[in-house]
Design a protein around this motif. Structure first.
Motif, PDB file in Angstrom:
ATOM      1  N   LYS A  54      10.871   4.758  19.138  1.00 34.26           N
ATOM      2  CA  LYS A  54      10.966   6.078  19.767  1.00 34.26           C
ATOM      3  C   LYS A  54      11.607   5.988  21.147  1.00 34.26           C
ATOM      4  O   LYS A  54      12.385   6.852  21.538  1.00 34.26           O
ATOM      5  N   LYS A  55      11.309   4.937  21.876  1.00 31.89           N
ATOM      6  CA  LYS A  55      11.905   4.762  23.202  1.00 31.89           C
ATOM      7  C   LYS A  55      13.419   4.586  23.093  1.00 31.89           C
ATOM      8  O   LYS A  55      14.168   5.128  23.898  1.00 31.89           O
ATOM      9  N   GLN A  56      13.883   3.855  22.088  1.00 34.03           N
ATOM     10  CA  GLN A  56      15.319   3.583  21.912  1.00 34.03           C
ATOM     11  C   GLN A  56      16.075   4.793  21.356  1.00 34.03           C
ATOM     12  O   GLN A  56      17.136   5.135  21.832  1.00 34.03           O
ATOM     13  N   PHE A  57      15.516   5.445  20.324  1.00 35.78           N
ATOM     14  CA  PHE A  57      16.242   6.503  19.610  1.00 35.78           C
ATOM     15  C   PHE A  57      15.750   7.923  19.946  1.00 35.78           C
ATOM     16  O   PHE A  57      16.288   8.887  19.416  1.00 35.78           O
ATOM     17  N   HIS A  58      14.719   8.031  20.744  1.00 40.41           N
ATOM     18  CA  HIS A  58      14.190   9.325  21.215  1.00 40.41           C
ATOM     19  C   HIS A  58      13.559  10.175  20.125  1.00 40.41           C
ATOM     20  O   HIS A  58      13.321  11.358  20.331  1.00 40.41           O
ATOM     21  N   VAL A  59      13.325   9.597  18.965  1.00 37.06           N
ATOM     22  CA  VAL A  59      12.581  10.249  17.884  1.00 37.06           C
ATOM     23  C   VAL A  59      11.778   9.170  17.152  1.00 37.06           C
ATOM     24  O   VAL A  59      12.188   8.010  17.113  1.00 37.06           O
ATOM     25  N   PRO A  60      10.645   9.539  16.544  1.00 39.75           N
ATOM     26  CA  PRO A  60       9.892   8.560  15.754  1.00 39.75           C
ATOM     27  C   PRO A  60      10.687   8.138  14.516  1.00 39.75           C
ATOM     28  O   PRO A  60      11.583   8.858  14.057  1.00 39.75           O
ATOM     29  N   PRO A  61      10.370   6.982  13.943  1.00 40.46           N
ATOM     30  CA  PRO A  61      11.123   6.474  12.792  1.00 40.46           C
ATOM     31  C   PRO A  61      11.209   7.447  11.612  1.00 40.46           C
ATOM     32  O   PRO A  61      12.282   7.613  11.024  1.00 40.46           O
ATOM     33  N   LEU A  62      10.108   8.077  11.257  1.00 34.56           N
ATOM     34  CA  LEU A  62      10.148   8.990  10.107  1.00 34.56           C
ATOM     35  C   LEU A  62      11.026  10.204  10.373  1.00 34.56           C
ATOM     36  O   LEU A  62      11.729  10.684   9.481  1.00 34.56           O
ATOM     37  N   GLN A  63      11.017  10.696  11.590  1.00 40.60           N
ATOM     38  CA  GLN A  63      11.883  11.820  11.928  1.00 40.60           C
ATOM     39  C   GLN A  63      13.347  11.372  11.912  1.00 40.60           C
ATOM     40  O   GLN A  63      14.224  12.107  11.461  1.00 40.60           O
ATOM     41  N   TYR A  64      13.608  10.160  12.361  1.00 38.02           N
ATOM     42  CA  TYR A  64      14.964   9.599  12.297  1.00 38.02           C
ATOM     43  C   TYR A  64      15.449   9.561  10.856  1.00 38.02           C
ATOM     44  O   TYR A  64      16.582   9.936  10.556  1.00 38.02           O
ATOM     45  N   ARG A  65      14.581   9.119   9.956  1.00 34.00           N
ATOM     46  CA  ARG A  65      14.931   9.068   8.534  1.00 34.00           C
ATOM     47  C   ARG A  65      15.245  10.464   8.002  1.00 34.00           C
ATOM     48  O   ARG A  65      16.236  10.664   7.301  1.00 34.00           O
ATOM     49  N   LYS A  66      14.415  11.451   8.351  1.00 36.90           N
ATOM     50  CA  LYS A  66      14.646  12.824   7.873  1.00 36.90           C
ATOM     51  C   LYS A  66      15.966  13.382   8.426  1.00 36.90           C
ATOM     52  O   LYS A  66      16.716  14.039   7.706  1.00 36.90           O
TER      53      LYS A  66
END
Length: 70
Positions: A54-66
């Motif tokens: 989340k710190k790197q991509f500014h979203v949680p992993p599951l939200q990134y996947r969606k």
């Protein structure tokens, strides 16, 4: 110090960046769970994995996947 002067980052941060890029790829190209991915990429715990991602991509992993369409 040599690594940091050459690459502009610490070895630890460089390794984490490589790991997180691999995680992002796995999130988009597989149906593995976040826990499975954190084990594959060798994060110490799924909780740490989520926090760092989340710190790197500014979203949680599951939200990134969606957001990536999987």
């Amino acid at each position: 110090r040599c690594f940091q002067s050459e690459y502009g980052t610490t070895p630890t941060k460089a390794l984490a960046s490589v790991q997180l890029n691999e995680v992002a790829k796995l999130l988009v190209t597989t149906n593995l769970t976040c826990e499975e991915i954190s084990e594959i990429v060798v994060f110490s715990s799924p909780y740490y994995f989520n926090r760092v991602f989340k710190k790197q991509f500014h979203v949680p992993p599951l939200q990134y996947r969606k957001l990536s369409g999987l």
